[in-house]
Scaffold this active site. Structure first.
Site, PDB file in Angstrom:
ATOM      1  CD  GLU A 104      -2.940  -1.089   0.114  1.00 49.06           C
ATOM      2  OE1 GLU A 104      -3.055  -0.034  -0.551  1.00 49.06           O
ATOM      3  OE2 GLU A 104      -3.628  -2.111  -0.105  1.00 49.06           O
ATOM      4  NE  ARG A 134     -17.500  -4.381   1.104  1.00 47.86           N
ATOM      5  CZ  ARG A 134     -17.705  -5.632   1.523  1.00 47.86           C
ATOM      6  NH1 ARG A 134     -18.913  -6.158   1.500  1.00 47.86           N
ATOM      7  NH2 ARG A 134     -16.707  -6.375   1.979  1.00 47.86           N
ATOM      8  CB  CYS A 145      -6.860  -2.594   6.367  1.00 52.11           C
ATOM      9  SG  CYS A 145      -6.992  -4.346   6.742  1.00 52.11           S
ATOM     10  CG  HIS A 196      -4.910  -4.854   1.849  1.00 50.87           C
ATOM     11  ND1 HIS A 196      -5.121  -3.496   1.772  1.00 50.87           N
ATOM     12  CD2 HIS A 196      -5.781  -5.316   2.795  1.00 50.87           C
ATOM     13  CE1 HIS A 196      -6.071  -3.153   2.643  1.00 50.87           C
ATOM     14  NE2 HIS A 196      -6.490  -4.240   3.267  1.00 50.87           N
TER      15      HIS A 196
HETATM   16  N1  PCA Z   1      -8.870  -6.675   6.202  1.00 52.93           N
HETATM   17  C1  PCA Z   1      -9.804  -5.608   6.429  1.00 52.93           C
HETATM   18  C2  PCA Z   1      -9.788  -5.398   7.926  1.00 52.93           C
HETATM   19  C3  PCA Z   1      -9.102  -6.583   8.511  1.00 52.93           C
HETATM   20  C4  PCA Z   1      -8.482  -7.270   7.373  1.00 52.93           C
HETATM   21  O1  PCA Z   1      -7.738  -8.254   7.425  1.00 52.93           O
HETATM   22  C5  PCA Z   1      -9.513  -4.352   5.616  1.00 52.93           C
HETATM   23  O2  PCA Z   1      -8.939  -4.462   4.521  1.00 52.93           O
HETATM   24  O3  PCA Z   1      -9.863  -3.261   6.035  1.00 52.93           O
END
Ligand code: PCA
Length: 209
Positions: free
Chosen positions: A81, A91, A144, A166
């Site tokens: 990111e 959401r 996140c 991610h």
């Molecule tokens: N993914 C979510 C929150 C926790 C996770 O593992 C996100 O992308 O916000």
């Protein structure tokens, strides 16, 4: 021994596993250099507690670098990111039932913070290891992104670099996915590159859309 703090999230949205934690926990104790090792910790998927716990961990462990990871449903590669934005727009409800919509992560804070990790170098190294990776230009607007924003906010002006990754789902999710062993190796390469690289390279690393 110094600590590189690596976090993953607990499952959310009715899932029973979260690949970010499944991968990160397998990297606990990995030595990145003679004096730095990975410490893995799990964060709750809750707006009210996740960032608080992360900041507490930073005070406790005094890490030399912090990298948080989470599941990005639908992602097909390891997504490094670039930017956290000052918006919560959930959401779905989090694990405590909270669903903030169009609220600030930090009232009065800047619109965004950039990762302070060498994101392009990380993408290149993971790709060179034969594993799919790209720079992602949005970490979403759920827990996140909130954790990423609070992390960068907490470390402004600090020598401790930090960022967010991610990861795809696991194959059994039926979504775009990556096998756990490959994910673990990709994250290890990304984290090691982050630690060993001071100045980032300038080259393409993003996706077309
Ligand atoms: N993914 C979510 C929150 C926790 C996770 O593992 C996100 O992308 O916000």
């Amino acid at each position: 021994m110094k600590t590189l703090l690596l976090t993953g999230f607990e499952p959310f949205d009715h899932d029973v596993v979260n690949p970010s934690w499944e991968a990160v926990r397998l990297l606990e104790g990995v030595e990145l250099s003679e004096d730095v090792r990975i410490v893995a910790r799990q964060l709750p998927c809750a707006f009210a507690t996740a960032a608080e716990i992360l900041i507490q961990l930073i005070e406790e462990l005094k890490p030399v670098m912090v990298i948080a990871t989470g599941l990005g449903p639908g992602r097909s590669d390891i997504s490094i990111e670039r930017v956290a934005i000052n918006v919560n727009d959930a959401r779905i409800p989090d694990n405590l039932g909270a669903q903030p919509i169009d609220t600030a992560v930090v009232e009065g804070g800047p619109a965004a913070y950039f990762s302070t990790l060498p994101i392009k170098s990380m993408v290149r190294a993971v790709r060179e290891a034969g594993i799919a990776a790209s720079v992602s230009q949005t970490a979403g607007t759920f827990v996140c992104n909130q954790v990423f924003y609070r992390l960068q906010h907490a470390l402004v002006g600090s020598a401790v670099r930090s960022g967010f990754i991610h990861v795809p789902g696991l194959p059994e999710s039926g979504q775009p996915s990556m096998a756990l062993t490959i994910l673990v190796e990709g994250l290890r390469v990304a984290v090691s590159t982050a630690w060993h690289t001071r100045a980032d390279i300038v080259e393409t690393g993003g996706r077309v859309s």
